[in-house]
Design a protein around this motif. Sequence first.
Motif, PDB file in Angstrom:
ATOM      1  N   LEU A   1     -41.760 -35.283 -27.285  1.00 44.01           N
ATOM      2  CA  LEU A   1     -40.332 -35.590 -27.198  1.00 44.01           C
ATOM      3  C   LEU A   1     -39.984 -36.769 -28.099  1.00 44.01           C
ATOM      4  N   TYR A   2     -40.817 -37.807 -28.077  1.00 42.58           N
ATOM      5  CA  TYR A   2     -40.584 -38.974 -28.929  1.00 42.58           C
ATOM      6  C   TYR A   2     -40.601 -38.585 -30.403  1.00 42.58           C
ATOM      7  N   GLU A   3     -41.607 -37.781 -30.804  1.00 43.87           N
ATOM      8  CA  GLU A   3     -41.694 -37.358 -32.199  1.00 43.87           C
ATOM      9  C   GLU A   3     -40.452 -36.567 -32.600  1.00 43.87           C
ATOM     10  N   GLY A   4     -39.996 -35.684 -31.717  1.00 42.64           N
ATOM     11  CA  GLY A   4     -38.819 -34.879 -32.027  1.00 42.64           C
ATOM     12  C   GLY A   4     -37.562 -35.717 -32.169  1.00 42.64           C
TER      13      GLY A   4
ATOM     14  N   VAL B   1     -39.891 -31.713 -23.349  1.00 44.66           N
ATOM     15  CA  VAL B   1     -39.177 -31.783 -22.074  1.00 44.66           C
ATOM     16  C   VAL B   1     -39.810 -30.841 -21.055  1.00 44.66           C
ATOM     17  N   MET B   2     -40.167 -29.622 -21.500  1.00 47.99           N
ATOM     18  CA  MET B   2     -40.772 -28.648 -20.580  1.00 47.99           C
ATOM     19  C   MET B   2     -42.098 -29.161 -20.019  1.00 47.99           C
ATOM     20  N   LEU B   3     -42.871 -29.853 -20.839  1.00 52.92           N
ATOM     21  CA  LEU B   3     -44.126 -30.418 -20.344  1.00 52.92           C
ATOM     22  C   LEU B   3     -43.867 -31.543 -19.357  1.00 52.92           C
ATOM     23  N   ILE B   4     -42.888 -32.341 -19.613  1.00 56.26           N
ATOM     24  CA  ILE B   4     -42.589 -33.457 -18.705  1.00 56.26           C
ATOM     25  C   ILE B   4     -42.177 -32.943 -17.326  1.00 56.26           C
ATOM     26  N   VAL B   5     -41.320 -31.935 -17.296  1.00 59.14           N
ATOM     27  CA  VAL B   5     -40.826 -31.428 -16.005  1.00 59.14           C
ATOM     28  C   VAL B   5     -41.740 -30.347 -15.439  1.00 59.14           C
ATOM     29  N   GLY B   6     -42.768 -29.934 -16.193  1.00 61.61           N
ATOM     30  CA  GLY B   6     -43.722 -28.944 -15.694  1.00 61.61           C
ATOM     31  C   GLY B   6     -43.149 -27.552 -15.586  1.00 61.61           C
ATOM     32  N   LEU B   7     -42.382 -27.122 -16.589  1.00 60.71           N
ATOM     33  CA  LEU B   7     -41.783 -25.789 -16.585  1.00 60.71           C
ATOM     34  C   LEU B   7     -42.474 -24.923 -17.634  1.00 60.71           C
ATOM     35  N   PHE B   8     -42.996 -23.756 -17.201  1.00 59.54           N
ATOM     36  CA  PHE B   8     -43.745 -22.872 -18.095  1.00 59.54           C
ATOM     37  C   PHE B   8     -44.787 -23.674 -18.879  1.00 59.54           C
ATOM     38  N   THR B   9     -45.581 -24.408 -18.134  1.00 60.05           N
ATOM     39  CA  THR B   9     -46.506 -25.363 -18.745  1.00 60.05           C
ATOM     40  C   THR B   9     -47.526 -24.697 -19.649  1.00 60.05           C
ATOM     41  N   ALA B  10     -48.055 -23.553 -19.237  1.00 58.26           N
ATOM     42  CA  ALA B  10     -49.055 -22.874 -20.060  1.00 58.26           C
ATOM     43  C   ALA B  10     -48.465 -22.457 -21.402  1.00 58.26           C
ATOM     44  N   ILE B  11     -47.246 -21.880 -21.370  1.00 59.71           N
ATOM     45  CA  ILE B  11     -46.583 -21.463 -22.615  1.00 59.71           C
ATOM     46  C   ILE B  11     -46.282 -22.675 -23.485  1.00 59.71           C
ATOM     47  N   SER B  12     -45.791 -23.738 -22.864  1.00 56.86           N
ATOM     48  CA  SER B  12     -45.456 -24.956 -23.621  1.00 56.86           C
ATOM     49  C   SER B  12     -46.694 -25.554 -24.266  1.00 56.86           C
TER      50      SER B  12
ATOM     51  N   LEU C   1     -51.548 -36.757 -17.762  1.00 55.69           N
ATOM     52  CA  LEU C   1     -51.818 -36.280 -19.119  1.00 55.69           C
ATOM     53  C   LEU C   1     -50.706 -35.353 -19.590  1.00 55.69           C
ATOM     54  N   ARG C   2     -50.257 -34.463 -18.712  1.00 54.81           N
ATOM     55  CA  ARG C   2     -49.188 -33.533 -19.065  1.00 54.81           C
ATOM     56  C   ARG C   2     -47.910 -34.286 -19.435  1.00 54.81           C
ATOM     57  N   MET C   3     -47.556 -35.286 -18.650  1.00 56.60           N
ATOM     58  CA  MET C   3     -46.329 -36.029 -18.905  1.00 56.60           C
ATOM     59  C   MET C   3     -46.448 -36.895 -20.164  1.00 56.60           C
ATOM     60  N   LEU C   4     -47.635 -37.456 -20.405  1.00 60.90           N
ATOM     61  CA  LEU C   4     -47.842 -38.233 -21.631  1.00 60.90           C
ATOM     62  C   LEU C   4     -47.735 -37.340 -22.858  1.00 60.90           C
ATOM     63  N   LEU C   5     -48.370 -36.156 -22.781  1.00 60.11           N
ATOM     64  CA  LEU C   5     -48.301 -35.216 -23.898  1.00 60.11           C
ATOM     65  C   LEU C   5     -46.859 -34.802 -24.163  1.00 60.11           C
ATOM     66  N   GLY C   6     -46.120 -34.473 -23.103  1.00 58.12           N
ATOM     67  CA  GLY C   6     -44.722 -34.095 -23.276  1.00 58.12           C
ATOM     68  C   GLY C   6     -43.893 -35.238 -23.824  1.00 58.12           C
ATOM     69  N   GLY C   7     -44.164 -36.463 -23.342  1.00 53.19           N
ATOM     70  CA  GLY C   7     -43.430 -37.626 -23.818  1.00 53.19           C
ATOM     71  C   GLY C   7     -43.649 -37.903 -25.295  1.00 53.19           C
ATOM     72  N   MET C   8     -44.875 -37.695 -25.766  1.00 52.48           N
ATOM     73  CA  MET C   8     -45.166 -37.943 -27.174  1.00 52.48           C
ATOM     74  C   MET C   8     -44.478 -36.912 -28.076  1.00 52.48           C
TER      75      MET C   8
ATOM     76  N   ALA D   1     -38.052 -27.592 -31.450  1.00 49.40           N
ATOM     77  CA  ALA D   1     -39.180 -27.128 -30.635  1.00 49.40           C
ATOM     78  C   ALA D   1     -39.965 -28.294 -30.069  1.00 49.40           C
ATOM     79  N   GLU D   2     -40.155 -29.346 -30.855  1.00 51.34           N
ATOM     80  CA  GLU D   2     -40.859 -30.531 -30.357  1.00 51.34           C
ATOM     81  C   GLU D   2     -40.124 -31.126 -29.159  1.00 51.34           C
ATOM     82  N   ILE D   3     -38.794 -31.174 -29.257  1.00 52.72           N
ATOM     83  CA  ILE D   3     -38.001 -31.738 -28.163  1.00 52.72           C
ATOM     84  C   ILE D   3     -38.040 -30.834 -26.934  1.00 52.72           C
ATOM     85  N   VAL D   4     -37.832 -29.532 -27.157  1.00 50.78           N
ATOM     86  CA  VAL D   4     -37.777 -28.587 -26.031  1.00 50.78           C
ATOM     87  C   VAL D   4     -39.112 -28.516 -25.301  1.00 50.78           C
ATOM     88  N   PHE D   5     -40.199 -28.346 -26.056  1.00 51.74           N
ATOM     89  CA  PHE D   5     -41.508 -28.231 -25.405  1.00 51.74           C
ATOM     90  C   PHE D   5     -41.954 -29.555 -24.806  1.00 51.74           C
TER      91      PHE D   5
END
Length: 625
Positions: free
Chosen positions: A440-443, A547-558, A431-438, A541-545
């Motif tokens: 990133l795609y939108e950005g 990517v952060m969700l995909i790689v699992g970095l500062f996930t709560a903040i993202s 779910l985290r990677m799908l959310l980050g991917g979407m 921000a859409e792109i940065v967050f």
Amino acid sequence: MKKIVILGGGYGGVLTAKKLAKKFKNDKDVEIKLIDRNPYHTLLTELHEVSANRAPEDSIKIDLKKIFAGLKVDVVLDEISNIDFKSKKLKSDKATYAYDYLVIGTGSKPTFFGIPGAEENTFSFWSYDDAVALKRQIRDMYTKAAKEKNAAVRRSMLTFVIIGAGFTGVELVGEMAEQREELCKEFFIDPSEVRLIVADMAPKILPILPEKLIQKAEARLRKLNVEIVTGAKITEVGTGSVALGEKNIVDAQTIVWTAGVEGSEIVGSLDVQQQGRKRIVTNEHLESVDHKNVYVVGDNIFFIPEGEERPVPQMVENAEQAAPVIANNITADIKGTPKKAYKPGFHGTMVSIGSRYGVANVGLPGKFFMLTGFMAMLSKHFINMFYLSQVVGFNKVWTYMMHEFFHVENRKSFVGGYFSKRSPNFWLVPLRMLLGGMWLYEGIEKIRKIWVDPNKIFLIPAAPYADATSAASVAVDAVKTTVDAQSAASAVSTAKEAVSALPVPGFIYDISNWFMDLMFYNPDGSYTFLAKWFQIGMVCAEIVFGVMLIVGLFTAISSLATIGMAVMIWTTKMAATEMLWYVAAAIACIGGSGSVFGLDYYVLPWLKKQWKKIPLVRRWYLFTD
């Protein structure tokens, strides 16, 4: 150099030391020393939770050095054996400590009223070590009983007697009653074989509470299959038995004594005026009536406030209210200013009966309210967290919430099991990677448009008062391109379907319009330069967050950031219904989804170590363990 020594790291000693440290933080001529034989402060009000295995053992201990990190308090581990008031010195087997001002806060110890065998044959319940020892004893009895063939011996192993039906005894037996089902299931024992008895020489349990609450407490205990024995004279405690009156001899291998307390051993040996089971008599400034510059805090105080008939009670709130008075009066002594009189105003009492039910009589002096069940437990937890916020701030309040509300097994929380159920975080990785991917795609899709024309604004709606101009422009374009009427109608229908947005309450939409009008629109309805940079920032921000969700970095903040972006889009009536799943997925990913197959697994522990090294963070306890 003025030397202030606080003897005892209990509730009163810790709070007094903190108040003094605050008053003299910039005074190099004042030295503050706290002496205790243990390196930790014990939360005595939570001993029963550890004994019945509801809370972990370390949850009721707080490192004294952590409490005073960054503060002007020197913590000394030592056991004082004598106080020489004439020479103003405290003595132990290994050192001597001089003082100008002494605060005695050594607390209490159990008293056994001279009953034969009581001290030798019971488990006391007044310290961290007592709680841990009882926890092991309870489990040992179930373990041995499961293998015992002799019926009488097995019965005595599964009989638990708590002598003393005050707050401590009732809270303990309530926890043990809740734990009974778990242990019986684990050791294949019929719950009907386990006997829990709470006994007292007084005519009723919890005598300082109103009668209505006493009845509620009794009903709850009986519902938990606890036997209540009151008005029973405890004549003798033998090895494996206790006499609850002349004819009621109960065989039990676990007898716990919670029937009363008296002043600590060192207080009992001091050359000071004492009353009420070795409590030191003080004046209105909480100063010993025998020795100048010797103050008393917490359970050791014997003081009857003006207009009262009884001395201040031996309870945590007494220590909380006495500590600032003592700190003020020592400061007044040093600086030559007037002292304050101790005028306590207590806010009531609370007792829990198990993890989900309690009774409380709380309020303001002269106006009390009786609470039961959920509201009583809520008040108890609120008071506990208020105290912890004074001692170790955010750090301990966070830990308390974890072991009371969220990291609780078997639904042992006053909010039930709804907040305490934990699932493995690795299920959230897809779910985290799908959310980050979407995101990133939108950005990326939007960045293409910006790349072609950075001045084209498509994330901010046109100003409402620019509609007429826009409509005229669209009409001219339509004539120029001579679009087929049928195709145009189809396009309009498709566009309406595509831009169907989530509804927004009128007042929120008005606030959004006011903000955008202030920041993004010129008087003629055109966009300001801020609109362009806001759009670029949102896309980045859409792109940065993403990517952060995909790689699992500062996930709560993202995750929180993407929720914030979704809310901004929603307030402008530009959020399609699919935005709902973006928000729902982000909420699910807040709680540590990056700690599995993500960079948070490596980064957060390292950052936590660096963060705790910052003096300001240690000083204000802005960290978690």
